[in-house]
Design a protein around this motif. Structure first.
Motif, PDB file in Angstrom:
ATOM      1  N   PHE A 182       0.843  -1.232  -0.163  1.00 21.12           N
ATOM      2  CA  PHE A 182       0.095   0.044  -0.059  1.00 21.12           C
ATOM      3  C   PHE A 182       0.666   1.165   0.080  1.00 21.12           C
ATOM      4  N   LEU A 183       2.134   1.294   0.548  1.00 16.29           N
ATOM      5  CA  LEU A 183       2.982   2.296   0.423  1.00 16.29           C
ATOM      6  C   LEU A 183       3.320   2.545  -1.046  1.00 16.29           C
ATOM      7  N   ALA A 184       3.846   1.378  -1.773  1.00 13.85           N
ATOM      8  CA  ALA A 184       3.879   1.539  -3.122  1.00 13.85           C
ATOM      9  C   ALA A 184       2.762   2.005  -3.858  1.00 13.85           C
ATOM     10  N   MET A 185       1.781   1.623  -3.891  1.00 14.40           N
ATOM     11  CA  MET A 185       0.326   1.944  -4.409  1.00 14.40           C
ATOM     12  C   MET A 185      -0.109   3.499  -4.207  1.00 14.40           C
ATOM     13  N   TYR A 186       0.321   3.941  -3.023  1.00  7.32           N
ATOM     14  CA  TYR A 186       0.125   5.489  -2.630  1.00  7.32           C
ATOM     15  C   TYR A 186       0.985   6.262  -3.232  1.00  7.32           C
ATOM     16  N   LEU A 187       2.322   5.870  -3.318  1.00  9.08           N
ATOM     17  CA  LEU A 187       3.324   6.724  -3.978  1.00  9.08           C
ATOM     18  C   LEU A 187       3.014   6.658  -5.562  1.00  9.08           C
ATOM     19  N   VAL A 188       2.789   5.696  -6.022  1.00  4.87           N
ATOM     20  CA  VAL A 188       2.616   5.577  -7.336  1.00  4.87           C
ATOM     21  C   VAL A 188       1.272   6.493  -7.828  1.00  4.87           C
ATOM     22  N   THR A 189      -0.003   6.489  -6.759  1.00  4.44           N
ATOM     23  CA  THR A 189      -0.944   7.278  -7.155  1.00  4.44           C
ATOM     24  C   THR A 189      -0.623   9.058  -6.960  1.00  4.44           C
ATOM     25  N   THR A 190       0.237   9.378  -5.963  1.00  9.78           N
ATOM     26  CA  THR A 190       0.572  10.536  -5.709  1.00  9.78           C
ATOM     27  C   THR A 190       1.504  11.182  -6.915  1.00  9.78           C
ATOM     28  N   LEU A 191       2.561  10.315  -7.209  1.00  9.13           N
ATOM     29  CA  LEU A 191       3.306  10.765  -8.183  1.00  9.13           C
ATOM     30  C   LEU A 191       2.770  10.718  -9.660  1.00  9.13           C
ATOM     31  N   GLY A 192       2.115   9.716  -9.968  1.00  7.34           N
ATOM     32  CA  GLY A 192       1.213   9.986 -11.033  1.00  7.34           C
ATOM     33  C   GLY A 192       0.428  11.057 -11.407  1.00  7.34           C
TER      34      GLY A 192
ATOM     35  N   LEU B 163       0.448  13.863  -9.679  1.00  6.76           N
ATOM     36  CA  LEU B 163       1.292  15.175  -9.602  1.00  6.76           C
ATOM     37  C   LEU B 163       2.005  15.283 -10.868  1.00  6.76           C
ATOM     38  N   LEU B 164       2.490  14.224 -11.710  1.00  8.48           N
ATOM     39  CA  LEU B 164       2.964  14.421 -13.131  1.00  8.48           C
ATOM     40  C   LEU B 164       2.031  14.973 -14.064  1.00  8.48           C
TER      41      LEU B 164
ATOM     42  N   PHE C  59      -5.874  16.351  -8.516  1.00  6.75           N
ATOM     43  CA  PHE C  59      -5.654  16.705  -7.139  1.00  6.75           C
ATOM     44  C   PHE C  59      -6.382  15.970  -6.288  1.00  6.75           C
ATOM     45  N   ILE C  60      -7.822  15.940  -6.542  1.00  3.07           N
ATOM     46  CA  ILE C  60      -8.786  15.498  -5.761  1.00  3.07           C
ATOM     47  C   ILE C  60      -8.549  13.931  -5.440  1.00  3.07           C
ATOM     48  N   ASP C  61      -8.078  13.209  -6.436  1.00  5.32           N
ATOM     49  CA  ASP C  61      -7.870  11.863  -6.281  1.00  5.32           C
ATOM     50  C   ASP C  61      -6.779  11.561  -5.235  1.00  5.32           C
ATOM     51  N   THR C  62      -6.006  12.423  -5.413  1.00  2.00           N
ATOM     52  CA  THR C  62      -4.931  12.413  -4.058  1.00  2.00           C
ATOM     53  C   THR C  62      -5.219  12.684  -2.952  1.00  2.00           C
ATOM     54  N   CYS C  63      -5.996  13.628  -2.803  1.00  3.75           N
ATOM     55  CA  CYS C  63      -6.728  14.073  -1.582  1.00  3.75           C
ATOM     56  C   CYS C  63      -7.533  12.753  -1.001  1.00  3.75           C
ATOM     57  N   PHE C  64      -8.234  12.133  -2.084  1.00  2.83           N
ATOM     58  CA  PHE C  64      -9.202  11.204  -1.641  1.00  2.83           C
ATOM     59  C   PHE C  64      -8.338   9.747  -1.129  1.00  2.83           C
ATOM     60  N   THR C  65      -7.396   9.449  -1.810  1.00  2.00           N
ATOM     61  CA  THR C  65      -6.594   8.315  -1.197  1.00  2.00           C
ATOM     62  C   THR C  65      -5.779   8.875   0.186  1.00  2.00           C
TER      63      THR C  65
END
Length: 313
Positions: free
Chosen positions: A31-41, A43-44, A68-74
């Motif tokens: 879940f750390l990997a998935m969260y980082l992928v979500t945030t970086l993806g 953000l890009l 932006f909201i997807d990142t906040c959602f997660t």
């Protein structure tokens, strides 16, 4: 119905995804990997849109907001879950639980509204191209997003305040990885029947209106596609909304499975699995869907990477 948290419960126990000690490290890494992928993806995508003047259009304005909201959602659920796994301390305070539920519902509603706005944008672009610049003016797009934020906060606040009236005098164990509406309703010892009807109507209207807008838009878009004579023309028209349609199917598919059921029939194990799809997997896949299917986004991202504005991963 009893008023307030008369039970005196100060915290809840979140069971998380698994109670097996051997699974905790694997779940933390996954879940750390998935969260980082979500945030970086996401953000890009935001950086790509912000740095490319050709993408300063209503469609990409809404997409940047969605990212932006997807990142906040997660971020409303995953960081707390990761912290609990790392600290081996699965509790969350009563106030923290309601706060998490409030922000979770707020960002879920925002995604709902934005997907509707993006569908309407595609409808105007494809079916009413001569009126596009007038109907989807920058000022109107900003106004729409502002209204979405206000409505989402008001609806989430009303549902959270209603939940705060329930009493929890029995178990304080939540068989979930975050404070969601249905698991909390299952724990309440108050008579929640009337409140559940109010919540269901409130949440259904909040979801039904955007979904109706999406359905209306795509009925007209598909009708327009059928009127295009050539196969290449049909493909070109459909390609402009293919990414959005994929995201809509993912979001509403998991949303319906999780929430369009009475709390009495809620099954913890099934609910957790679908909730992971809805809250973690879908926001993670969205950047890939738009990056892989959208040539403009891919081109803008390549420019970012070539300039070294963001690291290549």
């Amino acid at each position: 119905m009893q008023k307030g948290n008369t039970s005196g419960i100060s915290e809840f126990l979140l069971l998380g995804l698994s109670e097996q000690p051997d699974h905790q490290l694997i779940l933390f890494g996954l879940f750390l990997a998935m969260y980082l992928v979500t945030t970086l993806g996401n953000l890009l995508i935001i950086l790509a849109i912000a740095s490319n003047s050709h993408l300063h259009t209503p469609m990409y304005f809404f997409l940047a907001n969605l990212s932006f909201i997807d990142t906040c959602f997660t971020s409303t659920t995953v960081p707390k879950m990761l912290m609990n796994i790392w600290a081996q301390h699965q509790t969350i305070s009563y106030a923290g639980c309601l706060t998490q539920m409030y922000f979770f519902m707020t960002f879920a509603l925002l995604v709902d509204f934005l997907l509707a706005a993006m569908a309407y944008d595609r409808y105007v672009a494809i079916c009413l191209p001569l009126h596009y610049t007038t109907v989807m003016s920058p000022a109107r797009c900003v106004l729409l997003v502002t209204i979405f934020w206000l409505c989402s906060h008001l609806i989430a606040l009303s549902l959270t305040l209603l939940m705060a009236q329930f009493s929890f005098c029995g178990s304080h164990v939540i068989p979930h990885f975050f404070c969601d509406l249905l698991p909390l309703l299952k724990l309440s010892c108050s008579d929640t029947s009337i409140s559940q009807v109010v919540m269901f109507i409130d949440a259904s209207l909040a979801g039904f209106i955007p979904f109706t807008c999406i359905l209306f838009s795509y009925i007209h878009i598909i009708s327009m596609i059928f009127r295009v004579p050539s196969a290449d023309g049909k493909h070109k028209v459909f390609s402009t909304c293919g990414s959005h349609l994929s995201v809509v199917i993912l979001f509403y598919g998991t949303l319906i499975l999780v929430y369009l059921q009475p709390s009495s029939s809620y099954l913890a194990d099934t609910g957790i699995i679908i909730s992971v799809m809805h809250t973690v997997v879908t926001p993670m896949l969205n950047p890939f869907i738009y990056s892989l299917r959208n040539k403009d986004i891919k081109r803008a991202q390549r420019k970012l990477l070539s300039k070294g504005i963001v690291p290549s991963w």
